[in-house]
Design an enzyme around this catalytic site. Sequence first.
Site, PDB file in Angstrom:
ATOM      1  N   VAL A 142       0.746 -21.126  11.839  1.00  0.00           N
ATOM      2  CA  VAL A 142       0.048 -20.246  12.630  1.00  0.00           C
ATOM      3  C   VAL A 142       0.817 -19.183  12.993  1.00  0.00           C
ATOM      4  O   VAL A 142       0.336 -17.891  12.901  1.00  0.00           O
ATOM      5  CB  VAL A 142      -0.413 -20.892  14.007  1.00  0.00           C
ATOM      6  CG1 VAL A 142      -1.149 -19.940  15.022  1.00  0.00           C
ATOM      7  CG2 VAL A 142      -1.379 -22.090  13.635  1.00  0.00           C
TER       8      VAL A 142
ATOM      9  N   LYS B 289       7.659 -25.037  40.846  1.00  0.00           N
ATOM     10  CA  LYS B 289       6.967 -24.504  39.732  1.00  0.00           C
ATOM     11  C   LYS B 289       5.935 -25.523  39.396  1.00  0.00           C
ATOM     12  O   LYS B 289       5.993 -26.857  39.364  1.00  0.00           O
ATOM     13  CB  LYS B 289       7.814 -24.258  38.563  1.00  0.00           C
ATOM     14  CG  LYS B 289       8.828 -23.097  38.741  1.00  0.00           C
ATOM     15  CD  LYS B 289       9.016 -22.380  37.409  1.00  0.00           C
ATOM     16  CE  LYS B 289      10.096 -21.068  37.614  1.00  0.00           C
ATOM     17  NZ  LYS B 289      10.269 -20.183  36.419  1.00  0.00           N
TER      18      LYS B 289
ATOM     19  N   ASP C 151      11.607 -14.144  10.487  1.00  0.00           N
ATOM     20  CA  ASP C 151      12.559 -14.824  10.925  1.00  0.00           C
ATOM     21  C   ASP C 151      13.524 -13.861  11.677  1.00  0.00           C
ATOM     22  O   ASP C 151      14.434 -14.193  12.453  1.00  0.00           O
ATOM     23  CB  ASP C 151      13.367 -15.778  10.081  1.00  0.00           C
ATOM     24  CG  ASP C 151      12.718 -16.835   9.201  1.00  0.00           C
ATOM     25  OD1 ASP C 151      11.691 -17.003   9.973  1.00  0.00           O
ATOM     26  OD2 ASP C 151      13.052 -17.353   8.502  1.00  0.00           O
TER      27      ASP C 151
ATOM     28  N   GLY D  32      11.625 -19.848  12.638  1.00  0.00           N
ATOM     29  CA  GLY D  32      12.774 -18.997  12.461  1.00  0.00           C
ATOM     30  C   GLY D  32      13.810 -19.734  11.396  1.00  0.00           C
ATOM     31  O   GLY D  32      14.763 -19.046  11.488  1.00  0.00           O
TER      32      GLY D  32
ATOM     33  N   ARG E  93       0.869   3.951  -2.701  1.00  0.00           N
ATOM     34  CA  ARG E  93       0.612   5.573  -2.505  1.00  0.00           C
ATOM     35  C   ARG E  93       1.671   6.451  -2.558  1.00  0.00           C
ATOM     36  O   ARG E  93       1.565   7.621  -3.015  1.00  0.00           O
ATOM     37  CB  ARG E  93      -0.192   5.445  -1.437  1.00  0.00           C
ATOM     38  CG  ARG E  93      -1.457   4.525  -1.617  1.00  0.00           C
ATOM     39  CD  ARG E  93      -2.566   4.863  -0.414  1.00  0.00           C
ATOM     40  NE  ARG E  93      -3.568   4.244  -0.927  1.00  0.00           N
ATOM     41  CZ  ARG E  93      -4.767   4.119   0.097  1.00  0.00           C
ATOM     42  NH1 ARG E  93      -4.635   4.655   1.272  1.00  0.00           N
ATOM     43  NH2 ARG E  93      -5.711   3.254  -0.501  1.00  0.00           N
TER      44      ARG E  93
ATOM     45  N   ARG F  13       0.898  -1.006   0.092  1.00  0.00           N
ATOM     46  CA  ARG F  13       0.014  -0.066   0.150  1.00  0.00           C
ATOM     47  C   ARG F  13       0.886   1.368   0.132  1.00  0.00           C
ATOM     48  O   ARG F  13       0.540   2.307  -0.596  1.00  0.00           O
ATOM     49  CB  ARG F  13      -0.751  -0.142   1.161  1.00  0.00           C
ATOM     50  CG  ARG F  13      -1.698   1.231   1.402  1.00  0.00           C
ATOM     51  CD  ARG F  13      -2.264   0.792   2.866  1.00  0.00           C
ATOM     52  NE  ARG F  13      -3.179   2.050   3.239  1.00  0.00           N
ATOM     53  CZ  ARG F  13      -2.758   2.951   4.165  1.00  0.00           C
ATOM     54  NH1 ARG F  13      -1.544   2.713   4.756  1.00  0.00           N
ATOM     55  NH2 ARG F  13      -3.560   3.914   4.598  1.00  0.00           N
TER      56      ARG F  13
HETATM   57  O1  LIG Z   1       6.168 -21.674   4.383  1.00  0.00           O
HETATM   58  P1  LIG Z   1       7.246 -22.999   4.199  1.00  0.00           P
HETATM   59  O2  LIG Z   1       7.636 -22.849   2.905  1.00  0.00           O
HETATM   60  O3  LIG Z   1       6.688 -24.112   4.585  1.00  0.00           O
HETATM   61  O4  LIG Z   1       8.602 -22.654   4.750  1.00  0.00           O
HETATM   62  C1  LIG Z   1       8.755 -22.228   6.244  1.00  0.00           C
HETATM   63  C2  LIG Z   1       9.767 -21.441   6.622  1.00  0.00           C
HETATM   64  O5  LIG Z   1       9.403 -20.100   6.293  1.00  0.00           O
HETATM   65  C3  LIG Z   1       9.253 -19.020   7.526  1.00  0.00           C
HETATM   66  O6  LIG Z   1       7.860 -19.177   8.184  1.00  0.00           O
HETATM   67  C4  LIG Z   1       9.734 -17.619   6.768  1.00  0.00           C
HETATM   68  O7  LIG Z   1      11.023 -17.848   6.206  1.00  0.00           O
HETATM   69  P2  LIG Z   1      11.420 -16.851   5.124  1.00  0.00           P
HETATM   70  O8  LIG Z   1      11.225 -15.452   5.498  1.00  0.00           O
HETATM   71  O9  LIG Z   1      12.917 -17.193   4.839  1.00  0.00           O
HETATM   72  O10 LIG Z   1      10.622 -17.117   4.003  1.00  0.00           O
HETATM   73  C5  LIG Z   1      10.505 -19.845   8.211  1.00  0.00           C
HETATM   74  O11 LIG Z   1      10.532 -19.200   9.745  1.00  0.00           O
HETATM   75  C6  LIG Z   1      10.023 -21.143   8.058  1.00  0.00           C
HETATM   76  O12 LIG Z   1      11.257 -22.058   8.217  1.00  0.00           O
HETATM   77 MG   LIG Z   2      14.801 -16.222   4.636  1.00  0.00          MG
END
Ligand SMILES: O=P(O)(O)OC[C@H]1O[C@](O)(COP(=O)(O)O)[C@@H](O)[C@@H]1O
Ligand SMILES: [Mg+2]
Length: 322
Positions: A254, A213, A127, A170, A25, A21
């Site tokens: 998620v 705990k 990540d 990550g 813009r 966006r």
């Molecule tokens: O969505 P996919 O292809 O299953 O890949 C999962 C990967 O994508 C991510 O969510 C984001 O990674 P990128 O930003 O490198 O695309 C990672 O945390 C995860 O390991």
């Molecule tokens: Mg990446």
Amino acid sequence: MKRIGVLTSGGDAPGMNAAIRAVVRTGIAKGWEVWGVKGGYQGLITGKILPLGARDVGGIMQRGGTILGSARAPEFKTEEGQLKALRTLNEQGIEALVVIGGNGSQTGSGALHKLGFPVVGVASTIDNDLYGSETTIGVDTALNISLEAIDRLKTTASSLQRAFMLEVMGRDCGYLALMSAIAGGAEACVIPEVETDPEDLAQRLRAAYQKGKEHAIVVVAEGAKYNAETLGQYFSSHRERLGFDLRVTILGHVQRGGAPTAYDRILASRLAAGATEALARGEFGVLVGLNQSKITTTPIEVVNSSKKEIDMELFELAKILD
Ligand SMILES: O=P(O)(O)OC[C@H]1O[C@](O)(COP(=O)(O)O)[C@@H](O)[C@@H]1O
Ligand SMILES: [Mg+2]
Ligand SMILES: Nc1ncnc2c1ncn2[C@@H]1O[C@H](COP(=O)(O)OP(=O)(O)O)[C@@H](O)[C@H]1O
């Protein structure tokens, strides 16, 4: 400059729509046409590109994902794929491109820059593994999703005196896991950057149990040597080792879904505006990021040849606060 393009690439990150966006813009405000590429670099290869008006990007900021679509596009890693992409850009009269994406996507923008095409990157990945920006679009939302999971797990964990291994995303980077552990008050954190001995981890959980705990939460980065499932298997046959019964939860995709936080919407708007500013100055081949609260540019070659390190002081802090 008359016409620029914009694409989103790699894993979607909440806030990408706010970035699209803002590119559209601020670009229009500069008197340019802005065209959107569908499906990341794959759309560039196959020529899926369309003009975007100010109204086309109305009502999208609050939505997760990306209205342009994204892709993992292996063909773009080849020179042949890159030349096809270049052909689309030239045929459509696109004079410069904004690439909204993470470390893989910015390696791609570096390749286009090397081929002589004007590109500017916008730092976007959950990540936070991209050099050149202290934080990236989507990280804050992803962290808040981890937090909600931790808070919910704690209630059920303490009701039944259980330990939970929560695996967060990550890729090879432990940032999300570490920050989730600090913000969520986890008992332990397992990240790829630090060697973890499962026996030491068992000792920490036992100590938590002995301290009285009622639950123990371990945040595990998906890229750690021992992921949540392997640790879960390792401990499951040894209840007496921990004191707690143990369950495993994998957050999975998620982690990337849903509406972006206010922080991510503002970050995305600022970074994207910074990208069109850079283009207007004729500053190409850079990544627009956030450093010390300021919008900065870093040469894409520096970004792609550098590694963002985890702050080990934060890892020590997480241990003290458990
Ligand atoms: O969505 P996919 O292809 O299953 O890949 C999962 C990967 O994508 C991510 O969510 C984001 O990674 P990128 O930003 O490198 O695309 C990672 O945390 C995860 O390991
Ligand atoms: Mg990446
Ligand atoms: N070495 C590379 N050379 C050219 N393009 C690349 C390279 N690595 C990744 N890309 C492109 O960037 C896309 C997104 O990268 P990926 O690592 O999947 O996500 P992210 O940008 O979120 O880290 C890849 O699908 C590919 O098209």
